[in-house]
Design a protein around this motif. Structure first.
Motif, short mmCIF file in Angstrom:
data_model
loop_
_atom_site.label_atom_id
_atom_site.label_comp_id
_atom_site.label_asym_id
_atom_site.label_seq_id
_atom_site.Cartn_x
_atom_site.Cartn_y
_atom_site.Cartn_z
N VAL A 157 -7.79 10.80 1.90
CA VAL A 157 -8.36 9.73 2.71
C VAL A 157 -9.57 9.13 2.00
CG1 VAL A 157 -9.42 9.16 4.92
CG2 VAL A 157 -7.58 10.83 4.83
N LEU A 163 -8.41 6.95 -0.99
CA LEU A 163 -7.43 5.90 -0.70
C LEU A 163 -8.06 4.52 -0.62
CD1 LEU A 163 -4.49 5.24 -0.13
CD2 LEU A 163 -4.91 5.68 2.30
N THR A 180 -6.89 1.38 -2.84
CA THR A 180 -6.33 0.20 -2.16
C THR A 180 -7.12 -1.05 -2.49
OG1 THR A 180 -5.56 1.62 -0.36
CG2 THR A 180 -5.65 -0.75 0.07
N SER A 234 5.11 4.16 -1.06
CA SER A 234 3.92 4.64 -0.35
C SER A 234 4.29 5.09 1.05
CB SER A 234 2.86 3.53 -0.28
OG SER A 234 2.43 3.19 -1.57
N ILE A 235 3.93 6.33 1.40
CA ILE A 235 4.24 6.91 2.70
C ILE A 235 2.95 7.42 3.31
CG2 ILE A 235 5.60 8.65 3.93
CD1 ILE A 235 7.41 8.65 1.33
N MET A 236 2.55 6.89 4.46
CA MET A 236 1.32 7.30 5.11
C MET A 236 1.52 8.64 5.82
SD MET A 236 -0.96 5.14 4.30
CE MET A 236 -2.24 5.80 5.38
N MET A 237 0.54 9.54 5.66
CA MET A 237 0.53 10.81 6.36
C MET A 237 -0.27 10.68 7.66
SD MET A 237 2.23 12.95 4.30
CE MET A 237 3.36 11.56 4.15
N SER A 249 -4.08 10.24 4.82
CA SER A 249 -3.82 10.27 3.38
C SER A 249 -2.51 9.56 3.08
CB SER A 249 -3.78 11.71 2.86
OG SER A 249 -2.75 12.45 3.50
N GLU A 250 -2.21 9.38 1.81
CA GLU A 250 -1.00 8.64 1.45
C GLU A 250 -0.24 9.35 0.33
OE1 GLU A 250 -0.37 4.57 -0.92
OE2 GLU A 250 -1.14 4.21 1.10
N ARG A 277 2.34 8.90 -2.54
CA ARG A 277 3.01 7.92 -3.39
C ARG A 277 4.08 8.66 -4.18
NH1 ARG A 277 -1.59 3.44 -5.11
NH2 ARG A 277 -2.07 2.88 -2.95
#
Length: 536
Positions: A84, A87, A91, A327-330, A334-335, A337
């Motif tokens: 987090v 990120l 971004t 990209s997959i958001m948790m 957090s993310e 990739r």
């Protein structure tokens, strides 16, 4: 009797030891979960056991974060779990803007020195000036703390419309001036500079962000309006970004139905992208500059230009990143990739260099290995895999398996670099001199209305003599022969960086790159007509 008494003593002791061992074994067996108490996900089971039975209190959340990071790290080198905290910075670099105060800064002597203020930005609106020093932020002292640039950026950036209080030292005054700055949108440009070299338009890009295509089209249109009819796209040190931006850019130069790129993976059905014929520069002569730090989307753009025989690729072999991340958001913010596919250039080559799962450290050393093998200096030192041969649309041979090989190789230029030059660069003394000179002469230098006029003025000043005296006073003795060899390099750097402090990139790059051999070769190719690759 003596014997029996010893035996009597031995038996109870032995029995006690055996009972103790057995008790320990049974307790250990029960607590270790040898009975099938936990089924299903092994990682969840282990974490649950640790949480319930471990001898000390542990931070299970931190264990989960570490385990998840290590799990993803066992995959390919480009799959990442981004925390987090990290990120937002990641971004910001791709979204084209962020909320901040709108300044550029450096940290000589552990002091935040503002080198430029964005026109119309929050800092300029309240009266902050170049060469102001930030001493306090929200009443906390930030001078002499050894704080990193990343920490400073996180402090100055923040949620839009929030406020930050800055204590500023201006000039030689010891008194602080306090400014309250309301954070606002700050543009994060991906085009460093664009300018005309006669009828040749030059565009330098640093990333493929959300705003890059609009910046790119605007730069092309402005150059064409100023009489340019051929173009150099400089992607050196551009590590990539959004793939769709590279596709849209390539579309501007290709005729209808030309393949740009396709992607395919184990669970990712092949997806192909073609030019739609709407591009405004389909006939314009084109040269693309690349080097060993050009990766990902940069390689897509260079690869489609090369495979379609659309222009000349000039420089050195590119990085070799041909993996596509999703990209997959948790749920914790957090993310992930995750690599889901490989991309392929129109000829069918995947330019991803080889790697072993879970061995990202070895992968990261690839550029060092290439450097030691002499690849940056001699084209023949590059060993391409003969089994991975492909053909461009016109029938030229190209290779897969590790980056884009340029059509015209340009070695790394180290001709005028000496040990004296290395010393003043690596110590930071050259840049310290530039900052102090700019600050000391700020009133005079800021009076010039164009970077060309300022540059002409600087060329008349004895800056090399001043600088070498400055360096000697700080422990780097004069070496007249070495200084003469590196004189032009140092002079160009001093002129360019001083100009940058007053005219930003628009003044910096035309001066700093005036003797750039890769650009000069591209200009020559575009002028003499050799920009079109020779096809069988």
């Amino acid at each position: 009797m003596r014997r029996n008494s010893r035996l009597d003593l031995f038996v109870p002791v032995a029995l006690a030891a055996i009972i103790s061992v057995l008790c320990g074994y049974f307790a250990g067996s029960r607590l270790s979960g040898k009975h099938p108490l936990y089924v299903g996900n092994k990682i969840d089971a282990i974490l649950s056991i640790i949480d319930q039975q471990y001898v000390d209190t542990v931070n299970v959340r931190q264990l989960i974060e570490t385990a998840a990071t290590n799990l993803v790290n066992e995959l390919d080198p480009h799959s990442k779990l981004i925390s987090v905290e990290e990120l937002q910075t990641v971004t910001d670099n791709l979204e084209g803007s962020f909320s901040g105060i709108g300044v550029s800064f450096t940290t000589p002597s552990d002091t935040i020195l503002i080198t430029s203020v964005i026109s119309g930005g929050p800092a300029e609106k309240v009266g902050i000036l170049p060469f102001d020093r930030i001493i306090t932020i929200d009443d906390s002292t930030y001078a002499g703390k050894g704080i990193t640039n990343t920490q400073i950026m996180r402090t100055l950036r923040g949620v839009k419309d929030t406020r930050v209080k800055l204590g500023i030292q201006r000039g030689g005054s010891s008194e602080l001036i306090y400014f309250e700055v309301t954070r606002g949108d700050v543009p994060n440009y991906s085009i460093d500079v664009s300018y005309a070299l006669g009828n040749i338009g030059y565009i330098r890009m640093n990333t493929f962000a959300r705003t890059t295509y609009n910046e790119f089209i605007t730069a092309l249109a402005n150059l064409r309006e100023n009489g340019c009819d051929r173009y150099i796209i400089d992607l050196r040190s551009n590590r990539g970004g959004y793939l769709d931006i590279a596709i849209r850019m390539a579309n501007e130069f290709l005729p209808s139905n030309r393949l740009i790129v396709y992607m395919e993976g184990n669970a990712y059905k092949r997806q192909s992208f073609y030019a739609d014929g709407s591009g405004s520069f389909q006939q314009a002569p084109l040269a693309v500059l690349v080097d060993e730090m050009s990766g990902s989307a940069s390689e897509v753009f260079a690869g489609t230009v090369q495979d379609n025989d659309r222009g000349l690729i000039i420089g050195r072999r590119t990085y070799g990143k041909g993996l596509v991340q999703n990209s997959i958001m948790m749920d914790d913010g957090s993310e992930l990739r995750l690599t889901v596919a490989r991309y392929y250039t129109p000829s069918g080559r995947c330019i991803q260099k080889t790697y072993e799962m879970g061995k990202s450290e070895e992968y990261d050393q690839d550029l060092n290995v290439r450097f030691r093998h002499g690849e940056f200096y001699i084209a023949d030192s590059i060993k391409m895999d003969e089994s991975l041969q492909f053909k461009t649309k016109g029938g030229r041979m190209v290779y897969g398996g590790g980056g884009i090989m340029p059509d015209l190789f340009i070695p790394l230029d180290t001709g005028n670099i000496t040990s004296y030059y290395d010393a003043v660069i690596n110590s930071g003394i050259l840049y310290q001199f530039i900052l102090e000179y700019s600050e000391r002469n700020h009133t005079e230098l800021s009076a010039y209305k164009s970077y060309e006029d300022l540059y002409a003025h600087l060329k008349q000043q004895p800056l090399i003599t001043e600088f070498t005296d400055y360096a000697e006073a700080r422990g780097i003795r004069k070496r007249p022969t070495l200084i003469q060899i590196s004189r032009e390099l140092m002079e160009t750097a001093i002129h360019a960086y001083i100009v940058r402090n007053f005219f930003d990139s628009a003044g910096f790059y035309p001066i700093f790159q005036k003797d750039d051999s890769t650009i000069l070769q591209a200009v020559q190719a575009l002028r003499d007509g050799t920009w079109e690759p020779e096809v069988p």
